[in-house]
Design an enzyme around this catalytic site. Structure first.
Site, mmCIF file in Angstrom:
data_model
loop_
_atom_site.group_PDB
_atom_site.id
_atom_site.type_symbol
_atom_site.label_atom_id
_atom_site.label_comp_id
_atom_site.label_asym_id
_atom_site.label_seq_id
_atom_site.Cartn_x
_atom_site.Cartn_y
_atom_site.Cartn_z
ATOM 1 N N GLU A 39 42.538 37.602 31.821
ATOM 2 C CA GLU A 39 41.332 37.417 31.493
ATOM 3 C C GLU A 39 40.854 38.493 30.756
ATOM 4 O O GLU A 39 41.006 39.708 31.037
ATOM 5 C CB GLU A 39 40.647 37.747 33.001
ATOM 6 C CG GLU A 39 38.912 37.072 33.017
ATOM 7 C CD GLU A 39 38.106 38.176 32.323
ATOM 8 O OE1 GLU A 39 37.564 37.867 31.337
ATOM 9 O OE2 GLU A 39 37.859 38.967 33.205
ATOM 10 N N CYS A 67 32.532 41.321 32.365
ATOM 11 C CA CYS A 67 33.069 40.485 31.171
ATOM 12 C C CYS A 67 32.012 39.088 31.269
ATOM 13 O O CYS A 67 31.711 38.663 30.014
ATOM 14 C CB CYS A 67 34.500 39.829 31.533
ATOM 15 S SG CYS A 67 34.631 39.209 33.067
#
Length: 514
Positions: free
Chosen positions: A285, A319
């Site tokens: 990720e 994020c």
């Protein structure tokens, strides 16, 4: 087994909860400055070379000193994990799941303590820290239940005279490289998934927030996890990172962090080493450049609340954080003014104080990066509010808004990872979707509109892994909104979703002639 439900968040408007959190902070403060050893094969190993972990709200406050692993320690941990795998892979999946359930309950009982440590070590304001700990509990509860569903494999058909079975086997030794921004949740989730599926783990936490992961190791030990199944090896990436990624005996790498590091891991893991007899799996990720589209048929109060929370919650260090606002020209000016007014009411300060909304950024490197982007923003657009820092005691950046940005400007294209959001104006919804998609990332996004057809258009055409309507673009809940992105945001592994554990296993088909 009761059906899965996510862990409720703490209501800090209740005095008893505020008092409990203050007591937890006192407990954490009473333990400041301790030394923390490596944990390899269940053995505690202290090293002379240590990392000083400090409070980003107050750089003079030392959280603790953490031993740093060398390549020799990493090899020792690898051997311990290989040895433990021989037996752990054979342990009944129900037993493995029960260890997670016990770990979740231990965490639940000490919830405020762990959250208070996150406020100190990670600079997380109360609500953000509480949500982090709750998500860690969610991962353990959810993955335990998922393993119980997968333990007998999946149904396949059999023909007359044969019996066919499809089941799952663990991969082997896993390397988990966890981030500092969700120092308990992501760390616990990316560790729980390989261990419950029968793999063994080398856990390398972020050097900014390793102590919360040490506490997690204590939780796992109390829950009954055998020695060597998870080995805790904090250390510098330059010292042990490549060694672990490139090692021939590693079967899986789970990484959460920057695009740059993620790409390097994928490239290095793809190289077949001498003596390696398998292709390594990488779950990555790698960040986002997330947008909220505000339509001319939107509720502007909903839009304002969504933008402010998504852009500035935990100082934009997610994020999934909103760093781009794409607004229809008809409502652009009014929306910008509303967001400016709301932003200027935000309290910036020490994360351990109860009413702080925006705490510090994690370290000097992050502070310098954000300050650089603020200067870039002043050249590329119009500074609406913020743009200043307070570095006397901690790493504080005030929420910053830039307006009138070109969609291709650096502030609108590059991940800043701080409390900075840019606004750009579009003429219609089609252009808004085009601008939203015009980035190398594809993690989260949101659309604020009361027009059903436009929402359905976004459902079809907005290319992100997590899309939200009439709410912010942060705050995915385990088991409700599986999380992971497209394009350079990573491998879209969908953490907290029904297909995540399968990534940690190998499917096997067995056919018997009768």
């Amino acid at each position: 087994m009761i059906p899965y439900q996510h862990e409720p968040f703490t209501d800090f408007t209740k005095e008893e909860n505020r008092e409990a959190y203050f007591r937890a902070l006192e407990k954490v403060e009473s333990e400041l400055g301790q030394d923390y050893p490596l944990i390899i094969g269940g053995e505690r190993i202290f090293t002379e070379d240590k990392t000083r972990v400090y409070n980003p709200s107050n750089r003079e406050e030392t959280i603790g000193y953490v031993s740093k692993a060398t390549k020799e320690h990493a090899q020792q941990a690898l051997e311990a994990a290989k040895e433990a795998f021989k037996t752990w892979r054979k342990v009944d999946p129900k037993v493995r799941a029960n260890i997670l359930f016990r770990a979740a309950e231990i965490t639940r009982k000490r919830k405020h303590e762990f959250s208070a440590l996150l406020s100190k070590e990670g600079g997380k304001p109360w609500k953000e820290a509480d949500a982090d700990t709750a998500e860690a509990i969610d991962f353990m509860e959810y993955y335990g239940r998922q393993m119980l569903e997968l333990k007998d494999g999946k149904h396949v058909n059999s023909r007359p005279g044969e019996y066919n079975q499809f089941d799952y086997l663990p991969v082997g030794v896993s390397v988990v490289i966890s981030p500092w921004n969700f120092a308990y949740a992501i760390m616990a989730g990316t560790t729980s998934a390989p261990l419950v599926t029968g793999n063994t783990v080398l856990l390398k936490p972020s050097s900014n927030t390793p102590i919360i992961s040490y506490k997690f190791m204590e939780v796992l030990e109390e829950a009954g996890l055998p020695k060597g199944v998870v080995n805790w090896i904090p250390g510098s990436s330059s010292e042990i990172g490549d060694f672990l990624i490139e090692n021939k005996d590693v079967g899986l790498i789970s990484f959460t962090g920057s695009k740059k590091v993620g790409k390097e891991i994928i490239q290095k893991a793809a190289v077949i080493q001498e003596g390696q007899n398998h292709i390594k799996r990488v779950i990555a990720e790698m960040g986002g450049k997330d947008a909220i589209i505000v339509d001319n048929e939107a509720d502007l109060q909903v839009a304002t609340d969504s933008i402010v929370y998504s852009a500035f919650g935990f100082s934009g260090q997610k994020c999934s954080a909103c760093s781009r606002v794409i607004a229809h020209q008809d409502i652009y000016d009014e929306l910008l003014e509303r967001v400016k007014e709301a932003t200027e009411k935000i309290k910036v300060g020490n994360a351990a104080e109860p009413d702080t909304y925006v705490g510090p950024v994690i370290d000097q490197k992050s502070l310098d990066k954000i300050k650089n982007y603020i200067e870039i923003g002043k050249e590329e657009g119009r500074l609406v509010t913020g743009g200043n820092t307070d570095e006397e005691v901690g790493n504080f950046v005030y929420p910053t808004i830039f307006a009138d940005l070109d969609p291709n400007s650096r502030v609108m294209q590059e991940e800043i990872f701080g409390p900075v959001v840019g606004f750009t104006k579009v003429k219609d919804f089609d252009e808004a979707i085009d601008v939203a998609n015009d980035t190398e990332y594809g993690l989260t996004g949101a659309v604020i509109s009361n027009n059903r057809m436009k929402l359905e258009q976004a459902r079809r055409d907005f290319m992100v892994g997590n899309l939200y309507f009439n709410r912010g673009c942060t705050g995915a809940v385990v088991g409700y909104q599986p999380f992971g992105g497209f394009k350079m945001s990573g491998t879209d592994s969908k953490a907290g979703g029904p297909d995540y554990l399968v990534l940690h296993m190998q499917g096997r088909s067995v056919s018997e002639h009768l």
